[in-house]
Structures are given as structure tokens and as C-alpha cells.
Design a protein around this motif. Structure first.
Motif, PDB file in Angstrom:
ATOM      1  N   GLU A  64       0.826  -1.212   0.000  1.00  0.00           N
ATOM      2  CA  GLU A  64       0.000   0.000   0.000  1.00  0.00           C
ATOM      3  C   GLU A  64       0.862   1.265   0.000  1.00  0.00           C
ATOM      4  OE1 GLU A  64      -3.845   1.744   0.155  1.00  0.00           O
ATOM      5  OE2 GLU A  64      -3.351  -0.377   0.105  1.00  0.00           O
ATOM      6  N   LEU A  65       0.589   2.134  -0.945  1.00  0.00           N
ATOM      7  CA  LEU A  65       1.230   3.450  -0.994  1.00  0.00           C
ATOM      8  C   LEU A  65       0.107   4.470  -1.089  1.00  0.00           C
ATOM      9  CD1 LEU A  65       4.028   4.822  -1.081  1.00  0.00           C
ATOM     10  CD2 LEU A  65       3.858   4.816  -3.545  1.00  0.00           C
ATOM     11  N   SER A  66      -0.068   5.231  -0.041  1.00  0.00           N
ATOM     12  CA  SER A  66      -1.193   6.162   0.038  1.00  0.00           C
ATOM     13  C   SER A  66      -1.009   7.336  -0.920  1.00  0.00           C
ATOM     14  CB  SER A  66      -1.335   6.679   1.465  1.00  0.00           C
ATOM     15  OG  SER A  66      -0.241   7.503   1.802  1.00  0.00           O
ATOM     16  N   GLY A  67      -2.107   8.040  -1.141  1.00  0.00           N
ATOM     17  CA  GLY A  67      -2.054   9.236  -1.981  1.00  0.00           C
ATOM     18  C   GLY A  67      -1.170  10.307  -1.374  1.00  0.00           C
ATOM     19  N   ALA A  68      -1.152  10.386  -0.046  1.00  0.00           N
ATOM     20  CA  ALA A  68      -0.288  11.360   0.633  1.00  0.00           C
ATOM     21  C   ALA A  68       1.180  11.038   0.381  1.00  0.00           C
ATOM     22  CB  ALA A  68      -0.578  11.366   2.128  1.00  0.00           C
ATOM     23  N   ALA A  69       1.519   9.754   0.392  1.00  0.00           N
ATOM     24  CA  ALA A  69       2.903   9.360   0.147  1.00  0.00           C
ATOM     25  C   ALA A  69       3.311   9.700  -1.287  1.00  0.00           C
ATOM     26  CB  ALA A  69       3.098   7.879   0.413  1.00  0.00           C
ATOM     27  N   ALA A  75       6.349  16.030  -4.533  1.00  0.00           N
ATOM     28  CA  ALA A  75       6.802  17.323  -4.000  1.00  0.00           C
ATOM     29  C   ALA A  75       8.312  17.315  -3.761  1.00  0.00           C
ATOM     30  CB  ALA A  75       6.062  17.644  -2.704  1.00  0.00           C
ATOM     31  N   LEU A  76       8.840  16.216  -3.233  1.00  0.00           N
ATOM     32  CA  LEU A  76      10.288  16.125  -3.015  1.00  0.00           C
ATOM     33  C   LEU A  76      11.045  16.146  -4.344  1.00  0.00           C
ATOM     34  CD1 LEU A  76      10.448  13.499  -0.127  1.00  0.00           C
ATOM     35  CD2 LEU A  76      11.058  15.911   0.017  1.00  0.00           C
ATOM     36  N   LEU A  99      16.494  18.896   2.295  1.00  0.00           N
ATOM     37  CA  LEU A  99      15.735  17.990   1.431  1.00  0.00           C
ATOM     38  C   LEU A  99      16.038  16.534   1.762  1.00  0.00           C
ATOM     39  CD1 LEU A  99      13.839  17.861  -1.113  1.00  0.00           C
ATOM     40  CD2 LEU A  99      15.935  17.571  -2.419  1.00  0.00           C
ATOM     41  N   GLN A 100      17.301  16.245   2.058  1.00  0.00           N
ATOM     42  CA  GLN A 100      17.655  14.865   2.423  1.00  0.00           C
ATOM     43  C   GLN A 100      16.985  14.469   3.736  1.00  0.00           C
ATOM     44  OE1 GLN A 100      19.038  13.434  -0.126  1.00  0.00           O
ATOM     45  NE2 GLN A 100      19.256  15.482  -0.976  1.00  0.00           N
ATOM     46  N   GLY A 101      16.931  15.403   4.669  1.00  0.00           N
ATOM     47  CA  GLY A 101      16.245  15.141   5.929  1.00  0.00           C
ATOM     48  C   GLY A 101      14.755  14.919   5.721  1.00  0.00           C
ATOM     49  N   ALA A 102      14.150  15.687   4.809  1.00  0.00           N
ATOM     50  CA  ALA A 102      12.725  15.517   4.514  1.00  0.00           C
ATOM     51  C   ALA A 102      12.457  14.156   3.888  1.00  0.00           C
ATOM     52  CB  ALA A 102      12.246  16.633   3.594  1.00  0.00           C
ATOM     53  N   ALA A 106      10.124  11.159   5.252  1.00  0.00           N
ATOM     54  CA  ALA A 106       9.103  10.515   4.429  1.00  0.00           C
ATOM     55  C   ALA A 106       9.114   9.006   4.622  1.00  0.00           C
ATOM     56  CB  ALA A 106       9.306  10.872   2.962  1.00  0.00           C
ATOM     57  N   GLY A 107      10.182   8.502   5.196  1.00  0.00           N
ATOM     58  CA  GLY A 107      10.247   7.083   5.527  1.00  0.00           C
ATOM     59  C   GLY A 107       9.178   6.671   6.520  1.00  0.00           C
TER      60      GLY A 107
END
Length: 137
Positions: A64-69, A75-76, A99-102, A106-107
Motif C-alpha cells: 500500500e502506498l497512500s495518496g499522501a505518500a 513534492a520532493l 531535502l535529504q532530511g525531509a 518521508a520514511g
């Protein structure tokens, strides 16, 4: 005929030896700042491409990969492309680190994003190391 030891050095050689004597190290590149910018931009561009191409395999194989993901991934990727185009600005390197931290954060949405975050954080760390060695910043 004079031997190489007796031959007078050129002005370019004298200039490089005086730079080395002053504590500055020459990289051997014609445009070291441009080369480092290219490394940063290439890294961010590759990251954006991998993120976008990873959406479908993550959905198929990873569950499952949500729409938010998916929205976060897009965005990234857009942010990475935008930063790749702004590598002339000194703050872009710091923004790339953020960006790398974001991506690592996201993990929390999917484990494969954490894996990509770790990989690209290591690559970005190496790019920062190369920047520091070449430019001294």
C-alpha cells in the motif's frame, strides 16, 4: 641544451607554487566552483528521477502506498529539480541537506522511502565532502 632542472619555470607554474605556499590547494580543475555545482545539481537531478521512477514499483511490490505518500514523493522530486537549478546560490547546499532530511522523514509514510532517504543522504554527504575538499567550504 638545458636540462629540465635548469629550465626556468613558467609564470603559471610560479603562480601555482605561490598559491600552494600560501596554504591554498589547487584542485587542477579549470572551474572548480562550476564542477562542484555540477556535482550538486547532478545529484539532486538523479534523486528527483529516482523518486519519480520509484512510485510504481513501490506500489506494485511494496504494498500500500497512500495518496499522501505519492504527493510527498512528487513534492520532493519537484523540490530537488528546483534546487538543482539554483546551485549557484550558496544557500542551495543547505536546502539540499534539508531535502535529504525531509526524504528521511518521508520514511514514516513507507519503509522504501526511508531506504531511498538513507542512500541519497549518503550520496549528498559525499557531495558535501567533495565540495569541502575542492573549495574549502
Amino acid at each position: 641544451m638545458t636540462s629540465p632542472e635548469e629550465r626556468p619555470s613558467s609564470a603559471a607554474e610560479e603562480g601555482s607554487s605561490s598559491l600552494a605556499g600560501a596554504g591554498q590547494r589547487r584542485s587542477g580543475l579549470r572551474n572548480p566552483e562550476g564542477a562542484v555545482r555540477g556535482l550538486g545539481a547532478g545529484t539532486l537531478g538523479l534523486e528527483a528521477l529516482v523518486l519519480l521512477l520509484a512510485i510504481q514499483p513501490i506500489r506494485v511490490v511494496g504494498g500500500e502506498l497512500s495518496g499522501a505518500a505519492i504527493a510527498v514523493i512528487v513534492a520532493l522530486a519537484v523540490a530537488a529539480v528546483a534546487l538543482a537549478g539554483m546551485m549557484r546560490r550558496p544557500w542551495a547546499w543547505h536546502a539540499g541537506t534539508v531535502l535529504q532530511g525531509a526524504l528521511l522523514l518521508a520514511g514514516l509514510l513507507h519503509w522504501s522511502l526511508l531506504a531511498l532517504g538513507i542512500i541519497f543522504a549518503l550520496v549528498w554527504g559525499y557531495a558535501l565532502h567533495v565540495r569541502r575538499v575542492i573549495l574549502g567550504r
